[in-house]
Design a protein around this motif. Structure first.
Motif, PDB file in Angstrom:
ATOM      1  N   UNK A  60       0.838  -1.205   0.000  1.00 41.14           N
ATOM      2  CA  UNK A  60       0.000   0.000   0.000  1.00 41.14           C
ATOM      3  C   UNK A  60       0.872   1.253   0.000  1.00 41.14           C
ATOM      4  N   UNK A  61       1.937   1.252   0.797  1.00 39.12           N
ATOM      5  CA  UNK A  61       2.788   2.450   0.893  1.00 39.12           C
ATOM      6  C   UNK A  61       3.483   2.775  -0.426  1.00 39.12           C
ATOM      7  N   UNK A  93      11.623   0.043   6.430  1.00 41.01           N
ATOM      8  CA  UNK A  93      11.818   0.467   7.819  1.00 41.01           C
ATOM      9  C   UNK A  93      10.462   0.657   8.509  1.00 41.01           C
ATOM     10  N   UNK A  94       9.508   1.220   7.777  1.00 41.88           N
ATOM     11  CA  UNK A  94       8.206   1.545   8.363  1.00 41.88           C
ATOM     12  C   UNK A  94       7.321   0.327   8.575  1.00 41.88           C
ATOM     13  N   UNK A  95       7.339  -0.609   7.621  1.00 45.36           N
ATOM     14  CA  UNK A  95       6.399  -1.734   7.682  1.00 45.36           C
ATOM     15  C   UNK A  95       7.075  -3.042   8.067  1.00 45.36           C
ATOM     16  N   UNK A  96       8.022  -3.494   7.272  1.00 45.07           N
ATOM     17  CA  UNK A  96       8.701  -4.766   7.553  1.00 45.07           C
ATOM     18  C   UNK A  96       9.275  -4.786   8.967  1.00 45.07           C
ATOM     19  N   UNK A  97       9.678  -3.615   9.441  1.00 46.36           N
ATOM     20  CA  UNK A  97      10.348  -3.542  10.732  1.00 46.36           C
ATOM     21  C   UNK A  97       9.492  -2.889  11.823  1.00 46.36           C
ATOM     22  N   UNK A  98       9.264  -1.579  11.744  1.00 44.38           N
ATOM     23  CA  UNK A  98       8.579  -0.881  12.840  1.00 44.38           C
ATOM     24  C   UNK A  98       7.145  -1.381  13.032  1.00 44.38           C
ATOM     25  N   UNK A  99       6.401  -1.540  11.948  1.00 41.18           N
ATOM     26  CA  UNK A  99       5.016  -2.037  12.064  1.00 41.18           C
ATOM     27  C   UNK A  99       5.001  -3.453  12.636  1.00 41.18           C
ATOM     28  N   UNK A 100       5.861  -4.306  12.144  1.00 34.28           N
ATOM     29  CA  UNK A 100       5.953  -5.695  12.653  1.00 34.28           C
ATOM     30  C   UNK A 100       6.194  -5.715  14.146  1.00 34.28           C
ATOM     31  N   UNK A 158       4.223   6.517  -1.503  1.00 36.43           N
ATOM     32  CA  UNK A 158       5.613   6.952  -1.345  1.00 36.43           C
ATOM     33  C   UNK A 158       6.464   6.742  -2.589  1.00 36.43           C
ATOM     34  N   UNK A 159       6.063   5.830  -3.482  1.00 35.03           N
ATOM     35  CA  UNK A 159       6.825   5.593  -4.697  1.00 35.03           C
ATOM     36  C   UNK A 159       7.669   4.336  -4.634  1.00 35.03           C
ATOM     37  N   UNK A 160       8.588   4.216  -5.602  1.00 37.57           N
ATOM     38  CA  UNK A 160       9.338   2.967  -5.774  1.00 37.57           C
ATOM     39  C   UNK A 160      10.853   3.141  -5.849  1.00 37.57           C
ATOM     40  N   UNK A 161      11.341   4.364  -5.635  1.00 34.32           N
ATOM     41  CA  UNK A 161      12.791   4.558  -5.688  1.00 34.32           C
ATOM     42  C   UNK A 161      13.506   3.837  -4.558  1.00 34.32           C
ATOM     43  N   UNK A 162      14.830   3.803  -4.618  1.00 42.29           N
ATOM     44  CA  UNK A 162      15.606   3.065  -3.615  1.00 42.29           C
ATOM     45  C   UNK A 162      15.381   3.622  -2.203  1.00 42.29           C
ATOM     46  N   UNK A 163      15.462   4.941  -2.054  1.00 40.67           N
ATOM     47  CA  UNK A 163      15.248   5.534  -0.732  1.00 40.67           C
ATOM     48  C   UNK A 163      13.819   5.267  -0.261  1.00 40.67           C
TER      49      UNK A 163
END
Length: 219
Positions: free
Chosen positions: A144-145, A161-168, A149-154
């Motif tokens: 969804x993000x 960082x936001x989902x795979x890590x902090x949200x988890x 937010x887009x698809x670039x590397x950053x």
């Protein structure tokens, strides 16, 4: 030798009958396809596409895949219905962004086939076993993000960082960045970027800065 599965038998039959179309949609060695007589091959792809798909859909194996995919879809819908409010609220806390009331379409497949990809236009392809608690909830929000937010590397690194890590970690009330038990978390090719961003990301989480401003500051 290894006994072929029923799917292998079906795929071999389809390959022999519709080789150009099968090869094209398999998307392997596509550069070879266009380095040869691609005009003739494209004509064959056009002729073979409909019968290839129709024969595949009529197979017993496809019927079984539809059954198991439907079961998985029902489970995923229940999972989302019971957790979506908490999941979305948590992502909004992390991103400091109130999501618009957009509707996303999820194309679901049995996790045995599997996959996860943002297709654009608020469409997501999804099917994955629960490697850890709330796996699907985390990665659906990951996809969804990409819409916002887009698809670039950053952008992709920040999404992880936001989902795979902090949200988890917030959903599971436990965990650490980049690791879940013995499982590595996130794409290997983004880990270096994410680890460089991590101290800045941790400061961001304590701030009032929006995720859009954070990304802009790291370009």
């Amino acid at each position: 030798g290894t006994k072929l599965t029923k799917w292998d038998d079906t795929k071999n039959v389809l390959w022999k009958k519709y080789q150009e179309a099968y090869s094209f949609y398999l998307n392997q060695n596509i550069h070879v396809f266009f380095s040869e007589d691609y005009q003739t091959k494209l004509q064959k792809v056009a002729e073979q596409t409909q019968p290839l798909f129709e024969e595949c859909v009529k197979s017993n194996e496809f019927g079984e895949l539809m059954r198991t995919s439907t079961e998985y879809k029902e489970w995923l819908e229940q999972e989302w219905a019971s957790k979506s409010e908490k999941v979305v609220n948590t992502v909004e806390e992390i991103t400091k962004y109130k999501f618009p009331d957009d509707e996303f379409t999820i194309f679901v497949i049995d996790p045995k086939v599997g996959g996860g990809k943002y297709l654009g236009n608020r469409k997501i392809f999804w099917g994955h076993k629960e490697d850890w608690e709330n796996y699907s909830m985390v990665y659906l929000m990951h996809e969804v993000l990409h819409e916002y937010l887009g698809n670039g590397e950053i952008e992709h690194a920040v999404i992880e960082l936001a989902t795979d890590n902090e949200l988890r970690i917030r959903l599971n009330n436990d965990g650490e960045y980049f690791q879940e038990g013995e499982e590595k978390v996130g794409h290997d090719f983004l880990q270096e970027t994410e680890k460089k961003l991590l101290p800045h990301w941790q400061e961001y989480l304590k701030s009032n800065t929006s995720i859009f401003e954070f990304i802009k500051s790291k370009k």
